[in-house]
Design an enzyme around this catalytic site. Sequence first.
Site, short mmCIF file in Angstrom:
data_model
loop_
_atom_site.label_atom_id
_atom_site.label_comp_id
_atom_site.label_asym_id
_atom_site.label_seq_id
_atom_site.Cartn_x
_atom_site.Cartn_y
_atom_site.Cartn_z
N ASP A 32 -6.38 4.33 -12.21
CA ASP A 32 -6.76 3.20 -13.05
C ASP A 32 -8.13 3.53 -13.66
O ASP A 32 -9.14 2.92 -13.29
CB ASP A 32 -6.81 1.91 -12.24
N LEU A 45 0.81 -1.21 0.00
CA LEU A 45 0.00 0.00 0.00
C LEU A 45 0.85 1.27 0.00
O LEU A 45 1.92 1.32 0.61
CB LEU A 45 -0.91 0.00 1.24
N HIS A 46 0.35 2.29 -0.69
CA HIS A 46 1.00 3.61 -0.72
C HIS A 46 -0.06 4.65 -0.41
O HIS A 46 -1.23 4.31 -0.15
CB HIS A 46 1.67 3.84 -2.08
N SER A 84 2.18 4.44 -7.31
CA SER A 84 1.83 3.09 -7.77
C SER A 84 2.76 2.10 -7.09
O SER A 84 3.94 2.40 -6.88
CB SER A 84 2.03 3.01 -9.30
N GLY A 105 -1.78 6.53 -2.19
CA GLY A 105 -2.97 6.45 -3.03
C GLY A 105 -4.01 5.54 -2.38
O GLY A 105 -5.18 5.91 -2.20
N HIS A 106 -3.56 4.33 -1.98
CA HIS A 106 -4.46 3.42 -1.26
C HIS A 106 -4.92 4.09 0.04
O HIS A 106 -6.08 3.96 0.45
CB HIS A 106 -3.75 2.12 -0.88
O1 PAF Z 1 -6.37 -2.15 -8.66
C1 PAF Z 1 -6.01 -3.20 -8.11
O2 PAF Z 1 -5.17 -3.22 -7.22
C2 PAF Z 1 -6.64 -4.52 -8.54
O3 PAF Z 1 -6.89 -4.54 -9.91
C3 PAF Z 1 -7.92 -4.87 -7.74
C4 PAF Z 1 -9.03 -3.88 -8.00
C5 PAF Z 1 -7.59 -4.93 -6.27
C6 PAF Z 1 -8.42 -6.26 -8.18
O4 PAF Z 1 -7.48 -7.24 -7.94
#
Ligand code: PAF
Length: 281
Positions: free
Chosen positions: A150, A33-34, A185, A36-37
């Site tokens: 994305d 995780l970064h 990313s 963005g998450h």
């Molecule tokens: O964006 C992502 O990290 C992946 O495509 C997801 C949505 C978790 C599905 O595996």
Amino acid sequence: MNIIKTIGETRKIIKDWKKSGLTVGLVPTMGFLHEGHGSLIARSVKENDRTVVSVFVNPMQFSLGEDMGVYPRDMERDSRMCQELGADLIFNPEAEEMYTKSFYSFVDMSVISEGLCGASRENMFKGVCTVVSKLFNIVTPDRAYFGKKDAQQLAVVKQMVNDLNIDIKIVGCDCVREADGLAKSSRNSYLTHGERAVAPKIYAALLQVKKMVICGEHHSCVLTESFKRSMYDEPMLQTEYAEIVDGLTMQPVPQVTGQGRCLMAVAVKLGKARLIDNIEI
Ligand code: PAF
């Protein structure tokens, strides 16, 4: 905060929350995780009583020869970050938990998933639609959070919930960037020092395209050519695609139309990394 590896236990906890009338937000991730998450998790924590973060490197969305085997992982750091941001549960299944030996069902999509990343990554959106549907069925969230970086994935997921009457609100969240403009990313970790130094040129070229649009240039071919030319100037940057598309259907448009409905979406190879980015125009 619980880290749960089984579908059964996750379902049990969430059923109890729902019995108490609590709302649930889901942030699907592949981990490492970064910020963005982090922004998705923080938004979910703000808008829901409980937040579930799924951490699962989904084998179904990788093709042979892609980076499944080396995809970065750091569960300890991920769980620390989720805890600090106030998430309530990490769902972290093994591949065998999600895909049993007798797994035969898939969710697939046409049109929206066929261009851009779908053109070069053959199974990607079939894998994404399948795993996201499974996560929706397991977690049954009220809201699910996806990054606008994305853009095609977000459009695909929105279309899927609409087509299949899935009663979940899909929330798209703004891309988070490094100070020099590079979109955050997990795959940025593949970049060497030298590659990292040239990576911000991608966003700089997108900003240049946006400027051209503001100055009145609306022809997609002129705009994409401008982006590609900026990439040619740096031999390490190889454009895989650069297209002006409708932001909902992801279909190429010959001209930018008004009201910010269009995106320039790009994928650029840089060393071992394939970086995607986009800008609303
Ligand atoms: O964006 C992502 O990290 C992946 O495509 C997801 C949505 C978790 C599905 O595996």
